[in-house]
Each structure stands twice: as C-alpha cells, then as structure tokens.
Enzyme design. Structure first.
Site, mmCIF file in Angstrom:
data_model
loop_
_atom_site.group_PDB
_atom_site.id
_atom_site.type_symbol
_atom_site.label_atom_id
_atom_site.label_comp_id
_atom_site.label_asym_id
_atom_site.label_seq_id
_atom_site.Cartn_x
_atom_site.Cartn_y
_atom_site.Cartn_z
ATOM 1 C CG HIS A 63 -1.925 1.079 1.224
ATOM 2 N ND1 HIS A 63 -2.737 1.329 0.143
ATOM 3 C CD2 HIS A 63 -2.270 2.001 2.173
ATOM 4 C CE1 HIS A 63 -3.536 2.335 0.417
ATOM 5 N NE2 HIS A 63 -3.276 2.778 1.642
ATOM 6 C CG HIS A 75 -3.951 6.251 2.516
ATOM 7 N ND1 HIS A 75 -4.425 5.010 2.887
ATOM 8 C CD2 HIS A 75 -4.395 7.103 3.482
ATOM 9 C CE1 HIS A 75 -5.120 5.112 4.013
ATOM 10 N NE2 HIS A 75 -5.118 6.364 4.396
ATOM 11 C CB CYS A 169 -3.029 2.945 -3.304
ATOM 12 S SG CYS A 169 -2.194 1.345 -3.208
#
Length: 238
Positions: A63, A75, A169
């Site tokens: 991530h 994010h 992301c």
C-alpha cells in the site's frame, strides 16, 4: 452472486484492511531492489519530509501514500461509504474490510488523510523506495519537488473511481510524485500473466475455467461465447 464475489474477495484480501495494490505472486515485482542490491531500509519514525512516498507491505499487497507533514498521510483506499453518505465523520472513520471489499466491487475509493500509525497498520514503512525503480524505467524521471507532490495529493482528496489494476493507490502516488500515473507492479504482473495465458499448455485450462463458469452461472450467451472464443483466440495467438 454479490455474496459469492464478496466471499472470494475476503479470502483474497484477508489481513489487508488498509488499501490495495496489485502485488500478486509469483511474478517478480518492480519497485523493489534487484537480487544483487541491498533491500531498502525501513524509514526511521518521524523523519519523513513533506511529499515523501511511503509504502507498507500487506499480506498480499503493498500500500502506498504521500506524506503531507504533521504526521498525516494521503492515500487512496477502496471505500463504499462515500457513495452511500455525505456524513464526513462517518466517512473519516477507519475503513473496515466490508467497506473496502464493497468499494472494490463498486469501483469506488477515497483519497483520504490518516495518521502515519493508522496508515502503517503495524507494518514497517519504507521511504521513497520506488524512486530507484522509476529512474531505471523506460521513461526515467526524477521525483517532483516535495511541496508540489504534497499539493497534488491534497487536490485529489475525496471520492474517486477505483480499479484494482488500472487506478489503484500506486497510480495515485506515482501521479503525485512523478507526474505520471502508473503502477509498476500491475505492469509486470500483467506481462507475466500474458505470457502464461499465451502458452499453449494453458489453453486447455482456460477452456476448463470457462466450462466451470457455465456450470456455476448457467449456460447463456454471456458464458458460452467466451468459453468458445477465448480458448480459440489464445490458441491462434500462441
């Protein structure tokens, strides 16, 4: 049908409750060091600069986020709740697995700001580890100035469309830091997958998967046509 998809996604994304990026084994993943290089070192806490690219490993995924300063990280994370309510307090609460999975199915996400601790979710944070891979890429470009990176991230805050492969992301952070949205992990995974699919020995497996979909979903034009056309096309292309 929705229950079945949710169950499968739960099995796939289990233990990865904060964000998704398409890091799937066994293909080698870009954005990481080569075998003959030392792995990137974890970043010391509270040493981040505004505009830094942070990444944290999940069970199956990596991530990514952009550090905004003052212990805040922007994010992108799949989330169904912004589609259902405009109540800011509810949306800003920690994203649960259910919200995340429904967001993936609905192809909706939020670019949100969380504390570094919440973003990391107990994982070790790596700092700007992607810079080296981007510089080695086909169109090498260095990172933009940190203030511009952070401003780009702040301008994108809010509800956005989402795609596990094409707008995740990693696309968000590369757009902010390098000026071009891309997912190095997605690119390499798709290349690996294409090579596997084009192999003649896998055509039979593709046909069997098509037959399985017909058994599970019933015989219809939408299931029978791909079952016949896709293996034939792959065979001719291989």
């Amino acid at each position: 049908m929705l229950d079945t998809l949710t169950f499968l996604l739960q099995r796939l994304f289990l233990l990865a409750p904060i964000g998704l990026s398409s890091r799937l084994p066994p293909p080698p993943l870009p954005g990481r060091c080569d075998r003959d290089e030392a792995p990137p070192q974890p970043a010391p806490p509270h040493r981040f600069q505004r505009g830094d690219l942070l990444e944290v490993p999940r069970t199956l995924f990596t991530h990514f986020g952009i550090y905004l300063g003052e212990d805040r990280v922007a994010h992108m994370i799949p989330d169904i709740l912004p589609v259902l309510t405009a109540e800011r307090r509810q949306v800003q609460e920690m994203v649960t697995n259910t919200r995340l999975l429904l967001g993936v199915l609905a192809k909706r996400a939020s670019v949100r700001v969380d504390a570094v601790e919440d973003f990391a979710y107990g994982a070790v944070i790596r700092l700007n580890a992607m810079d080296r891979a981007v510089l080695r890429g086909p169109l090498p470009r260095g990172p933009l100035p940190g203030e511009e990176v952070a401003r780009r991230a702040e301008l994108m805050l809010g509800s956005v469309s989402y795609s596990l492969l094409w707008n995740n992301c990693e696309h968000f952070v590369t757009h902010c830091r390098y000026g071009s949205a891309q997912s190095l992990q997605t690119d390499q995974f798709c290349e690996w997958l294409k090579l596997r699919i084009l192999a003649q020995r896998n055509v039979l497996l593709t046909a069997l998967l098509g037959l399985l979909s017909m058994v599970c979903l019933g015989i219809s034009l939408s299931t029978a046509l791909p079952t016949l056309v896709i293996p034939f096309t792959l065979w001719m292309a291989s």
